[in-house]
Design a protein around this motif. Structure first.
Motif, PDB file in Angstrom:
ATOM      1  N   GLY A  33       0.816  -1.209   0.000  1.00 12.04           N
ATOM      2  CA  GLY A  33       0.000   0.000   0.000  1.00 12.04           C
ATOM      3  C   GLY A  33       0.847   1.255   0.000  1.00 12.04           C
ATOM      4  N   ALA A  34       0.561   2.143  -0.956  1.00 15.94           N
ATOM      5  CA  ALA A  34       1.213   3.452  -0.981  1.00 15.94           C
ATOM      6  C   ALA A  34       0.497   4.330   0.043  1.00 15.94           C
ATOM      7  CB  ALA A  34       1.126   4.064  -2.376  1.00 15.94           C
ATOM      8  N   VAL A  35       1.275   5.065   0.826  1.00 12.27           N
ATOM      9  CA  VAL A  35       0.727   5.866   1.918  1.00 12.27           C
ATOM     10  C   VAL A  35       1.103   7.337   1.732  1.00 12.27           C
ATOM     11  CG1 VAL A  35       0.739   3.899   3.498  1.00 12.27           C
ATOM     12  CG2 VAL A  35       2.723   5.409   3.393  1.00 12.27           C
ATOM     13  N   PRO A  36       0.436   8.255   2.450  1.00 12.77           N
ATOM     14  CA  PRO A  36       0.689   9.690   2.258  1.00 12.77           C
ATOM     15  C   PRO A  36       1.821  10.242   3.119  1.00 12.77           C
ATOM     16  CG  PRO A  36      -1.203   9.415   3.675  1.00 12.77           C
ATOM     17  CD  PRO A  36      -0.769   8.026   3.255  1.00 12.77           C
ATOM     18  N   LEU A  37       2.966   9.552   3.127  1.00  9.72           N
ATOM     19  CA  LEU A  37       4.127  10.031   3.861  1.00  9.72           C
ATOM     20  C   LEU A  37       5.179  10.519   2.872  1.00  9.72           C
ATOM     21  CD1 LEU A  37       4.621   7.115   6.439  1.00  9.72           C
ATOM     22  CD2 LEU A  37       3.244   9.199   6.710  1.00  9.72           C
ATOM     23  N   ASP A  38       5.897  11.591   3.242  1.00 10.75           N
ATOM     24  CA  ASP A  38       7.007  12.012   2.394  1.00 10.75           C
ATOM     25  C   ASP A  38       8.218  11.136   2.697  1.00 10.75           C
ATOM     26  OD1 ASP A  38       8.210  13.020   4.733  1.00 10.75           O
ATOM     27  OD2 ASP A  38       7.852  15.115   4.198  1.00 10.75           O
ATOM     28  N   SER A  39       9.333  11.396   2.024  1.00  5.57           N
ATOM     29  CA  SER A  39      10.509  10.537   2.177  1.00  5.57           C
ATOM     30  C   SER A  39      11.103  10.591   3.576  1.00  5.57           C
ATOM     31  CB  SER A  39      11.581  10.902   1.141  1.00  5.57           C
ATOM     32  OG  SER A  39      11.995  12.242   1.345  1.00  5.57           O
ATOM     33  N   GLY A  40      10.741  11.596   4.360  1.00  8.33           N
ATOM     34  CA  GLY A  40      11.206  11.680   5.736  1.00  8.33           C
ATOM     35  C   GLY A  40      10.247  11.072   6.735  1.00  8.33           C
ATOM     36  N   GLY A  41       9.108  10.555   6.255  1.00  8.62           N
ATOM     37  CA  GLY A  41       8.134   9.926   7.134  1.00  8.62           C
ATOM     38  C   GLY A  41       7.087  10.863   7.694  1.00  8.62           C
ATOM     39  N   THR A  42       7.017  12.087   7.175  1.00 10.25           N
ATOM     40  CA  THR A  42       6.024  13.059   7.622  1.00 10.25           C
ATOM     41  C   THR A  42       4.718  12.862   6.864  1.00 10.25           C
ATOM     42  OG1 THR A  42       7.759  14.672   8.111  1.00 10.25           O
ATOM     43  CG2 THR A  42       5.517  15.536   7.848  1.00 10.25           C
ATOM     44  N   LEU A  43       3.610  12.832   7.592  1.00 12.89           N
ATOM     45  CA  LEU A  43       2.291  12.722   6.970  1.00 12.89           C
ATOM     46  C   LEU A  43       1.998  13.992   6.181  1.00 12.89           C
ATOM     47  CD1 LEU A  43      -0.423  11.069   6.831  1.00 12.89           C
ATOM     48  CD2 LEU A  43      -1.199  12.542   8.696  1.00 12.89           C
ATOM     49  N   VAL A  58       1.654  10.047  -5.895  1.00 12.01           N
ATOM     50  CA  VAL A  58       3.070  10.352  -6.140  1.00 12.01           C
ATOM     51  C   VAL A  58       3.916   9.168  -5.672  1.00 12.01           C
ATOM     52  CG1 VAL A  58       5.013  11.805  -5.387  1.00 12.01           C
ATOM     53  CG2 VAL A  58       2.852  12.863  -6.086  1.00 12.01           C
ATOM     54  N   ASN A  59       3.629   8.694  -4.456  1.00 15.27           N
ATOM     55  CA  ASN A  59       4.398   7.585  -3.904  1.00 15.27           C
ATOM     56  C   ASN A  59       4.181   6.290  -4.682  1.00 15.27           C
ATOM     57  OD1 ASN A  59       5.265   9.429  -2.022  1.00 15.27           O
ATOM     58  ND2 ASN A  59       4.038   8.625  -0.351  1.00 15.27           N
ATOM     59  N   LEU A  60       2.946   6.048  -5.129  1.00 18.29           N
ATOM     60  CA  LEU A  60       2.669   4.867  -5.940  1.00 18.29           C
ATOM     61  C   LEU A  60       3.460   4.928  -7.244  1.00 18.29           C
ATOM     62  CD1 LEU A  60       1.084   2.239  -6.345  1.00 18.29           C
ATOM     63  CD2 LEU A  60      -0.769   3.627  -7.319  1.00 18.29           C
ATOM     64  N   GLY A  61       3.528   6.101  -7.839  1.00 13.66           N
ATOM     65  CA  GLY A  61       4.330   6.274  -9.053  1.00 13.66           C
ATOM     66  C   GLY A  61       5.793   5.928  -8.821  1.00 13.66           C
ATOM     67  N   GLU A  62       6.321   6.311  -7.656  1.00 15.98           N
ATOM     68  CA  GLU A  62       7.708   5.974  -7.312  1.00 15.98           C
ATOM     69  C   GLU A  62       7.886   4.468  -7.144  1.00 15.98           C
ATOM     70  OE1 GLU A  62      10.479   7.900  -7.234  1.00 15.98           O
ATOM     71  OE2 GLU A  62       9.158   9.430  -8.084  1.00 15.98           O
ATOM     72  N   GLN A  63       6.931   3.830  -6.487  1.00 13.86           N
ATOM     73  CA  GLN A  63       7.002   2.374  -6.328  1.00 13.86           C
ATOM     74  C   GLN A  63       7.013   1.691  -7.694  1.00 13.86           C
ATOM     75  OE1 GLN A  63       3.590   2.528  -3.323  1.00 13.86           O
ATOM     76  NE2 GLN A  63       4.522   0.548  -2.881  1.00 13.86           N
ATOM     77  N   LEU A  64       6.154   2.148  -8.586  1.00 11.57           N
ATOM     78  CA  LEU A  64       6.077   1.552  -9.916  1.00 11.57           C
ATOM     79  C   LEU A  64       7.386   1.750 -10.687  1.00 11.57           C
ATOM     80  CD1 LEU A  64       2.438   2.599 -10.725  1.00 11.57           C
ATOM     81  CD2 LEU A  64       3.271   0.236 -10.651  1.00 11.57           C
ATOM     82  N   THR A  77      -6.230  -2.164  -8.532  1.00 11.70           N
ATOM     83  CA  THR A  77      -5.946  -1.379  -7.328  1.00 11.70           C
ATOM     84  C   THR A  77      -7.047  -1.597  -6.300  1.00 11.70           C
ATOM     85  OG1 THR A  77      -7.116   0.583  -8.161  1.00 11.70           O
ATOM     86  CG2 THR A  77      -4.735   0.509  -8.515  1.00 11.70           C
ATOM     87  N   ASP A  78      -6.670  -1.360  -5.055  1.00  9.07           N
ATOM     88  CA  ASP A  78      -7.626  -1.222  -3.959  1.00  9.07           C
ATOM     89  C   ASP A  78      -7.347   0.146  -3.362  1.00  9.07           C
ATOM     90  OD1 ASP A  78      -8.911  -3.812  -3.988  1.00  9.07           O
ATOM     91  OD2 ASP A  78      -7.018  -4.617  -3.250  1.00  9.07           O
ATOM     92  N   VAL A  79      -8.383   0.988  -3.307  1.00  8.14           N
ATOM     93  CA  VAL A  79      -8.255   2.345  -2.787  1.00  8.14           C
ATOM     94  C   VAL A  79      -9.005   2.392  -1.464  1.00  8.14           C
ATOM     95  CG1 VAL A  79      -8.699   4.793  -3.235  1.00  8.14           C
ATOM     96  CG2 VAL A  79      -8.182   3.241  -5.152  1.00  8.14           C
ATOM     97  N   TYR A  80      -8.276   2.629  -0.384  1.00  9.17           N
ATOM     98  CA  TYR A  80      -8.842   2.661   0.958  1.00  9.17           C
ATOM     99  C   TYR A  80      -8.949   4.110   1.420  1.00  9.17           C
ATOM    100  CZ  TYR A  80      -7.408  -2.232   0.907  1.00  9.17           C
ATOM    101  OH  TYR A  80      -7.232  -3.551   0.578  1.00  9.17           O
TER     102      TYR A  80
END
Length: 137
Positions: A33-43, A58-64, A77-80
């Motif tokens: 699951g891609a989450v809404p944290l930046d690279s420093g772990g900030t929500l 944005v994070n999902l794009g990076e994972q891909l 996808t599953d969108v929660y």
């Protein structure tokens, strides 16, 4: 490589397919699951599901990219979304559509849930994608 299927005997989905079929021999990536944290772990986007959805994408794009794929090759996808309000779910789905992720159309499930893993987290997206063969240049 990917065949999108919408069953003619079922109610037609608005902007997704009922199923995606991937030919044997393709590489498949199952993304956490891609989450809404930046690279420093900030929500990012505290209290704002739309802003969180933007960061999640944005994070999902990076994972891909990390596995050699992209939004065009996502098959499911599953969108929660932490909400029981369908207008909030719709607002998050609007962000998904605007991202280009739903252009496949891929198979998707949009869910309203009670909570997610990080404090203040309102949105998470899991994905399955085809990893296309590298093109020699």
């Amino acid at each position: 490589m990917i065949r999108r299927v919408t069953s003619p005997s079922l109610f037609p989905p608005p902007r997704y397919s009922h199923a995606s079929v991937v030919e044997a021999g393709s590489r498949i990536a199952f993304l956490a699951g891609a989450v809404p944290l930046d690279s420093g772990g900030t929500l990012i986007g505290e209290g704002d599901p739309v802003r969180q959805a933007e960061q999640v994408l944005v994070n999902l794009g990076e994972q891909l990219r990390a596995v050699g794929s992209d939004f065009a090759h996502v098959v499911a996808t599953d969108v929660y979304v932490v909400s029981g309000d369908t207008s909030v779910l719709s607002a998050v789905w609007d962000v998904v559509e605007a991202s280009g992720l739903s252009l496949g159309p891929h198979s998707s499930t949009l869910l309203g849930v009670n909570c997610l893993g990080y404090s203040g987290q309102l949105v998470e997206i899991t994905a399955t994608a085809v990893v296309p063969e590298a093109v020699a240049s």
